[in-house]
Design an enzyme around this catalytic site. Structure first.
Site, PDB file in Angstrom:
ATOM      1  N   SER A  97     -15.054  85.015 -50.928  1.00 30.87           N
ATOM      2  CA  SER A  97     -16.398  84.452 -51.073  1.00 30.87           C
ATOM      3  C   SER A  97     -17.534  85.309 -50.544  1.00 30.87           C
ATOM      4  O   SER A  97     -18.702  84.963 -50.722  1.00 30.87           O
ATOM      5  CB  SER A  97     -16.459  83.066 -50.407  1.00 30.87           C
ATOM      6  OG  SER A  97     -15.689  82.151 -51.142  1.00 30.87           O
TER       7      SER A  97
ATOM      8  N   LYS B 204     -25.863  81.229 -45.067  1.00 34.61           N
ATOM      9  CA  LYS B 204     -25.124  80.303 -45.923  1.00 34.61           C
ATOM     10  C   LYS B 204     -25.116  78.909 -45.308  1.00 34.61           C
ATOM     11  O   LYS B 204     -24.891  78.757 -44.095  1.00 34.61           O
ATOM     12  CB  LYS B 204     -23.693  80.831 -46.105  1.00 34.61           C
ATOM     13  CG  LYS B 204     -22.813  80.042 -47.057  1.00 34.61           C
ATOM     14  CD  LYS B 204     -21.457  80.726 -47.171  1.00 34.61           C
ATOM     15  CE  LYS B 204     -20.542  80.038 -48.166  1.00 34.61           C
ATOM     16  NZ  LYS B 204     -19.236  80.737 -48.289  1.00 34.61           N
TER      17      LYS B 204
ATOM     18  N   SER C 190     -18.118  81.786 -52.806  1.00 34.94           N
ATOM     19  CA  SER C 190     -18.981  80.645 -52.587  1.00 34.94           C
ATOM     20  C   SER C 190     -20.282  80.995 -51.856  1.00 34.94           C
ATOM     21  O   SER C 190     -21.159  80.145 -51.717  1.00 34.94           O
ATOM     22  CB  SER C 190     -18.223  79.576 -51.778  1.00 34.94           C
ATOM     23  OG  SER C 190     -17.862  80.079 -50.497  1.00 34.94           O
TER      24      SER C 190
END
Length: 408
Positions: free
Chosen positions: A145, A44, A121
């Site tokens: 997330s 990420k 996210s």
């Protein structure tokens, strides 16, 4: 009724779902040997990699920050264990969102149900993993997330105990909630990654199952019905689940308390940059920073109080080895055509449940056990803080019982 639009991610032959960040791939070769040798992972784009800028999902963040001087320790641990990083994956802007939208870099496609959101996210990590672009992926989880995109994309995911994995070199959103989590397509790999990242200890038998009554009632009937056969099979192996209530204040109160606490922490972590730089932000994220400074101090104090009381209650319930079991998300991934009002309703309904782990600091694993209208829905298992290794072993046994996931 307001409708939502989001730019879909550009795709190429090596990234059919638009999971990776645009431009040249940031890669790190893994060690020649180790417990994760031969595995690949996505990262990420809020984890530091030496010599590269983390965009945090926003071009102005990338423009106003220098390249990292060191790589995040958790990434280094994986590489030293033999895993190779094959690219940085997209995140929702400033990691603030549960749908997976990114106005600036494009929203990854959910490979299981392309007409629905991938979840955020950690959207790129979940979508890329589900598409088979790597063997596991790192994400972060503040309000769901990792767990929510794992549920939406039909993969395994873990939010570990708060503080269990070193967060240095990971950009913050709500520091007292932020955790480093990861995804895998099978429970065996999920556990192998944990053996590298987690501190020693916390092994041992877990049980009994504890069915979280309000979380099952909060779920859409179709989701609860789809997950019930899996729960029944787990009961056949681990014993009948006892019904418990963890949110005596109500899940909506949990959502309000989380939002109050998170507003304070978002301002502390990111406010100086937002108000100093005045970056271009998506309307949703801008709205957060427009309203958060006006939150009354009494509301913030109330949120902290609810969190402390609820967290103590949940930890006490889990002290004997119990495992909470409940729907990870109350609904499948929302359709891309969903209105703003519909998305906000899903967010409130979801964060009330994800706060169970957030308030208690406890580890939670989501298993991809069912589908509703073709869209994946996950079943969560949650154990006492510090019992991460035991929970991963329990989750692997549960996956074997349910016959889900790829062979380890």
């Amino acid at each position: 009724m307001a409708t939502r639009t989001s730019r879909r991610a550009a795709k190429d032959e090596g990234d059919p779902v638009g999971a990776f960040m645009p431009g040249p791939r940031v890669t790190i070769a893994g060690a020649a040997s180790g417990p994760l040798a031969g595995l690949t992972f996505g990262l990420k784009d809020l984890f530091d990699v030496a010599g590269h800028v983390s965009t945090f999902g926003n071009p102005d963040w990338a423009r106003t920050h220098p390249p990292a001087s060191i790589t995040a320790p958790c990434v280094t641990m994986l590489v030293e264990a033999g895993a190779s990083m094959v690219g940085k994956t997209k995140t929702v802007e400033l990691a603030a969102g549960l749908t997976g939208e990114n106005l600036w870099y494009g929203t990854p496609t959910n490979p299981v149900c392309p007409d629905r959101y991938p979840g955020g996210s950690s959207c790129g990590s979940a979508a890329g993993l589900a598409a088979g672009l790597f063997d596991f992926a790192l994400g972060s989880d503040t309000a769901g997330s990792v767990r929510i995109p794992a549920s939406y994309c039909g993969v395994f995911g873990i939010r570990p105990s708060w503080g269990a994995v070193n967060p240095c070199g990971v950009l913050p959103l709500g520091p007292s909630f932020d955790t480093v989590g990861w995804f895998a397509r099978d429970a065996g790999v999920l556990r192998r990654v944990g053996e590298v990242l987690l501190p020693p200890g916390g092994e041992g038998a877990l049980g009994p199952l504890l069915k979280v009554e309000e979380a099952w009632m909060n779920a859409a009937p179709a989701v609860a019905n789809a997950l019930t056969p899996a729960l029944e099979r787990l009961e056949a192996r681990f014993g009948r689940a006892a019904q418990v209530e963890v949110a005596v204040e109500g899940l909506h109160t949990f959502f309000d308390a989380f939002r109050a606490c998170n507003n304070e922490e978002n301002l502390s972590a990111l406010g100086p940059w937002v108000y100093g730089v005045k970056p271009k932000l998506s309307p949703t994220v801008q709205g957060r920073f427009d309203t958060a400074p006006h939150q009354p101090p009494a509301k913030t104090a109330w949120g902290r109080h609810v969190r402390a009381v609820a967290g103590a209650r949940i930890r006490a319930l889990l002290g004997g080895g119990g495992v909470l079991v409940f729907p990870t998300s109350p609904v499948p991934a929302p359709l891309l055509s969903s209105s703003t009002e519909e998305i906000m309703a899903v967010r409130e309904q979801t964060i009330g449940v994800t706060s169970i782990s957030g308030f208690s600091g406890a580890p939670e694993v989501t298993l991809p056990v069912a589908r509703v209208d073709g869209a994946p829905v996950g079943l969560s298992l949650l154990a006492a803080p510090g019992r991460d290794r035991a929970l991963l072993a329990f989750a692997q046994a549960a996956a074997e019982t349910l016959g889900i996931g790829e062979p380890a």
